[in-house]
Design an enzyme around this catalytic site. Structure first.
Site, short mmCIF file in Angstrom:
data_model
loop_
_atom_site.label_atom_id
_atom_site.label_comp_id
_atom_site.label_asym_id
_atom_site.label_seq_id
_atom_site.Cartn_x
_atom_site.Cartn_y
_atom_site.Cartn_z
N HIS A 116 -25.58 24.56 25.58
CA HIS A 116 -25.36 25.01 24.21
C HIS A 116 -26.70 25.04 23.49
O HIS A 116 -27.55 24.17 23.70
CB HIS A 116 -24.42 24.03 23.49
N ASP A 149 -12.46 22.08 13.69
CA ASP A 149 -13.84 22.52 13.52
C ASP A 149 -13.90 23.92 12.91
O ASP A 149 -14.77 24.21 12.09
CB ASP A 149 -14.59 22.51 14.86
N ARG A 208 -17.85 24.13 5.34
CA ARG A 208 -19.23 23.67 5.21
C ARG A 208 -20.16 24.83 4.89
O ARG A 208 -21.10 24.69 4.12
CB ARG A 208 -19.69 23.00 6.52
N SER A 242 -19.33 18.77 15.32
CA SER A 242 -18.93 20.17 15.46
C SER A 242 -19.35 20.75 16.82
O SER A 242 -18.58 21.43 17.49
CB SER A 242 -19.58 20.97 14.31
N LYS A 267 -16.43 20.93 20.65
CA LYS A 267 -16.17 22.19 21.39
C LYS A 267 -16.64 22.08 22.84
O LYS A 267 -16.00 22.57 23.76
CB LYS A 267 -16.86 23.36 20.69
N1 URA Z 1 -23.29 24.85 15.66
C1 URA Z 1 -22.02 24.41 15.53
O1 URA Z 1 -21.17 24.76 16.33
N2 URA Z 1 -21.74 23.59 14.51
C2 URA Z 1 -22.65 23.17 13.62
O2 URA Z 1 -22.33 22.43 12.72
C3 URA Z 1 -23.96 23.63 13.75
C4 URA Z 1 -24.26 24.47 14.80
#
Ligand code: URA
Length: 434
Positions: free
Chosen positions: A82, A161, A168, A183, A187
């Site tokens: 990621h 999320d 947010r 967050s 995932k």
């Molecule tokens: N990427 C995400 O998935 N969430 C965040 O809060 C910041 C970057």
């Protein structure tokens, strides 16, 4: 329990319990807790922070808000990667086939781009016919056969999320360390890979602008990921300029393929080698970093990684002939060079603004659901530290019309800061947290 009490507790610097966090996330996901109260909580967290126990509890509560993907049908070690987001970031296009060619499976879910950052799926859809729609069975079969697959998100993973991130985004609370950690990790945990490598960007084009802040995020991600039972490594990398030599969609695919063929050797390959090294070592297929790096280099030199990439494009319905014939990639026909207006050295290239140039050309979305043009974008010939003569080419814009090209060329020139004194380029990889 009352949400107003929890908001006040956090506002005053208190520590929320696991039970309180679960109750809050559950209530917010179901719609029992309204956005205005959750906004206040996000702002309280933004200022008061969360300790590691709270951050871990928040991550697990968000993970449990939705489904998990069952990867148990995939043979061998499964890895995932990621990136915290960046302009010109086409790393997955190279890293997945390189790692797969070395024997580690990559099962990736990716997204589409929004605003100045592009999405991996948008880039891949430059191949005519390419699709990210697949059932879980097809996804697993492809990972077993080809070594990797990149799918769009189908299962309803982490709905908490989805809601919270949108909130947010409009309440000034994105850049909060515990909110970012939970967050990202919820995932990744929902997808269920054994090894997770995180590319934490640092610099003017990233959430974390300083090395200290980026290292803080990297440490927290690794700690929470480990507590969740995963092998997690974070690599902190530079985002003070766009990554690599292109920004767009088809044009980034073109760069990724040229890099896999060994025609370029810039920071893009350096990053893939750095991330891939961590994956191979943590997966146990390489005993140490040196061996891992040599394996990855061999996968590129031998053409094995490029072959994997072609097999992947074909498996997902794309025209794999375009992997070997760049004329089949849809590059826009109107091209305009951007020339330096002075001599000197490139000190900085405003990454976010280069992303916006691509977006204005039609290569990115202003709003979710907008169509994009895969063929437009920019090529950058000069990067930070490079010497430039007055009138020398800095880059080229690829557009549909002369007017769009003229406008984009002016914008791209404004992204460059050129100074008279020599500029030392900082190391691309700033640190590894494991
Ligand atoms: N990427 C995400 O998935 N969430 C965040 O809060 C910041 C970057």
């Amino acid at each position: 329990m009352r949400m107003s009490d929890l908001i006040m507790k956090k506002r005053d610097g208190g520590v929320l319990t696991d039970e309180e966090i679960r109750w809050m996330i559950d209530g917010y996901t179901k719609g029992d807790i309204p956005d205005y109260q959750m906004s206040a909580m996000c702002m309280a967290i933004f200022f008061a922070g969360m300790d590691m126990d709270e951050t871990y509890a928040l991550t697990m509560a968000m993970l449990d808000s939705g489904e998990r993907i069952d990867l148990s049908g995939i043979q061998g070690v499964k890895a995932d990667k990621h990136s915290t987001g960046g302009v010109g970031d086409k790393t997955s296009l190279l890293l997945c086939p390189m790692v797969a060619a070395c024997g580690v499976k990559m099962a990736k879910l990716s997204g589409r781009g929004l605003g100045h950052t592009g999405g991996t799926i948008d880039k891949l859809e430059s191949f005519a016919g390419f699709s990210v729609e697949m059932t879980d069975e097809q996804f697993i079969r492809q990972v077993n056969q080809v070594g990797f697959a990149i799918a769009g998100q189908t299962a309803d993973i982490c709905p908490a999320d989805k809601k919270l991130y949108a909130l947010r985004d409009v309440t000034g609370t994105v850049a909060s360390l515990p909110l970012i950690v939970s967050s990202i990790l919820c995932k990744k945990l929902a997808v269920g890979a054994d090894v997770i490598v995180l590319d934490v960007k640092c610099g003017s084009g990233a959430f974390m602008q300083t090395e200290e802040a980026a290292m803080g995020l990297a440490n927290a991600l690794v700690e929470v990921g480990r507590r969740a039972g995963k092998k997690v490594v974070a690599v902190v990398t530079d985002m003070d300029e766009p990554l690599g030599a292109t920004v767009g969609n088809a044009i980034e695919v073109h760069e990724a393929l040229a890099t896999l063929r060994g025609e370029y050797r810039g920071e893009l390959m350096e990053l893939c080698l750095a991330l891939g090294t961590q994956i191979l070592r943590e997966s146990g297929v390489a005993a140490d970093d040196e061996t891992a790096r040599a394996m990855l280099e061999k996968a590129v030199e031998s053409g094995a990684a490029l072959e994997r990439f072609a097999a992947f494009v074909k498996a997902q319905g794309g025209d794999s002939a375009a992997v070997y014939d760049k004329s089949l990639l849809p590059l826009a026909p109107v091209r305009k060079d951007v020339l330096a207006d002075r001599a000197g050295y490139v000190k900085h290239i405003q990454a976010e603004d280069v992303g916006l140039v691509s977006m204005h050309l039609g290569g990115g979305r202003a709003a979710k659901g907008d169509d994009i043009d895969p063929g437009v974008g920019v090529a950058l010939y000069k990067k930070v530290g490079d010497a430039v003569a007055a009138g020398e080419r800095l880059g080229t814009v690829f557009a549909r019309t002369e007017q769009a090209a003229d406008q984009a060329a002016g914008m791209l020139l404004d992204c460059y800061e050129i100074v008279p004194e020599k500029v030392e380029r900082a190391p691309y990889v700033k640190g590894v947290v494991k």
